[in-house]
Design a protein around this motif. Structure first.
Motif, PDB file in Angstrom:
ATOM      1  N   ASP A 158       0.864  -1.184   0.000  1.00 56.93           N
ATOM      2  CA  ASP A 158       0.000   0.000   0.000  1.00 56.93           C
ATOM      3  C   ASP A 158       0.900   1.234   0.000  1.00 56.93           C
ATOM      4  O   ASP A 158       1.059   1.932   0.992  1.00 56.93           O
ATOM      5  N   ASP A 180      -4.010   3.225  -6.409  1.00 55.83           N
ATOM      6  CA  ASP A 180      -5.046   4.251  -6.528  1.00 55.83           C
ATOM      7  C   ASP A 180      -5.431   4.491  -7.983  1.00 55.83           C
ATOM      8  O   ASP A 180      -6.592   4.805  -8.284  1.00 55.83           O
ATOM      9  N   ARG A 228      -7.725  -2.742   2.657  1.00 55.44           N
ATOM     10  CA  ARG A 228      -8.329  -1.417   2.771  1.00 55.44           C
ATOM     11  C   ARG A 228      -9.764  -1.561   3.254  1.00 55.44           C
ATOM     12  O   ARG A 228     -10.464  -2.508   2.884  1.00 55.44           O
ATOM     13  N   SER A 229     -10.176  -0.606   4.065  1.00 58.46           N
ATOM     14  CA  SER A 229     -11.542  -0.655   4.582  1.00 58.46           C
ATOM     15  C   SER A 229     -12.534  -0.068   3.590  1.00 58.46           C
ATOM     16  O   SER A 229     -13.715  -0.419   3.603  1.00 58.46           O
ATOM     17  N   GLU A 230     -12.062   0.828   2.700  1.00 61.12           N
ATOM     18  CA  GLU A 230     -12.972   1.409   1.718  1.00 61.12           C
ATOM     19  C   GLU A 230     -13.398   0.348   0.709  1.00 61.12           C
ATOM     20  O   GLU A 230     -12.563  -0.331   0.129  1.00 61.12           O
TER      21      GLU A 230
END
Length: 214
Positions: free
Chosen positions: A55, A62, A87-89
């Motif tokens: 990340d 991204d 990732r939480s998104e």
């Protein structure tokens, strides 16, 4: 006393560019993998896209996340699997595996139809491309000199940091099964260049020539 000649090696032209000219011209010998151990095949799961990396902004996830909605619009059954971080998104049709073992990485690559490397720069080689090619993945990668050196003419390249260009490159493979299989077969053939047997032979020649000229 007579001084022996020094043999300088580098894994790519990009890596060689960092070596001071006074040291002499480096010989390019790439990094290696055990190609056969990745059990490359062309029977991947259609529509499955893989990303491997940290990340880290430089790895370009991204950009892939921004490109992914356009991929799903064109290929509704496409799926993305991400290894290396979580990732939480939420991202539609995406599974984050977090950090995976070596076996987990190989299992994911064996199922993936396409490996995407959307890196933004700062790469001197691209071992992830070699591993994915060894596993039979078709390759979509950023247009970086190091990635060009590794993937030659077998990958679909996209401008770094350009989500639209990246989505178009992914769609071009997922929407055309014959093209994807041809890209997979070309990737498998290209991977042989980076097999330990080939690379070790290059090192043996380098050592022999250094000794003979010493």
């Amino acid at each position: 006393a007579r001084m022996s000649k020094t043999m300088i090696t580098a894994v790519s032209a990009v890596a060689a560019s960092a070596i001071p000219p006074r040291w002499g011209r480096p010989r390019i010998i790439p990094n290696a993998v055990d190609v056969a151990s990745f059990a490359g095949s062309t029977s991947a799961e259609p529509g499955l896209v893989a990303f491997l990396g940290r990340d880290d902004r430089r790895k370009g996830f991204d950009v892939l996340a921004a490109a992914w909605p356009a991929v799903l619009e064109a290929i509704p059954d496409a799926r993305l699997e991400v290894a290396g971080f979580e990732r939480s998104e939420p991202l539609p049709s995406t599974t984050f595996h977090g950090r995976v073992s070596e076996a987990g990485k190989r299992e994911m690559l064996s199922r993936a139809a396409v490996l995407v490397a959307p890196n933004l720069g700062g790469e001197s080689f691209g071992i992830v491309l070699v591993e994915a090619m060894s596993a039979g993945c078709a390759i979509v990668a950023s247009e970086l000199p190091a990635f060009r050196d590794v993937a030659g003419g077998v990958a679909e390249f996209a401008q770094p940091g350009n989500p639209r260009a990246l989505s178009e490159a992914i769609i071009s493979l997922l929407s055309d099964p014959l093209r994807r299989v041809a890209a997979s077969e070309a990737a498998l053939a290209r991977a042989a260049v980076f097999d330990w047997g080939s690379v070790l032979s290059s090192y043996r020649r380098a050592y022999r020539q250094a000794l003979e000229s010493g």
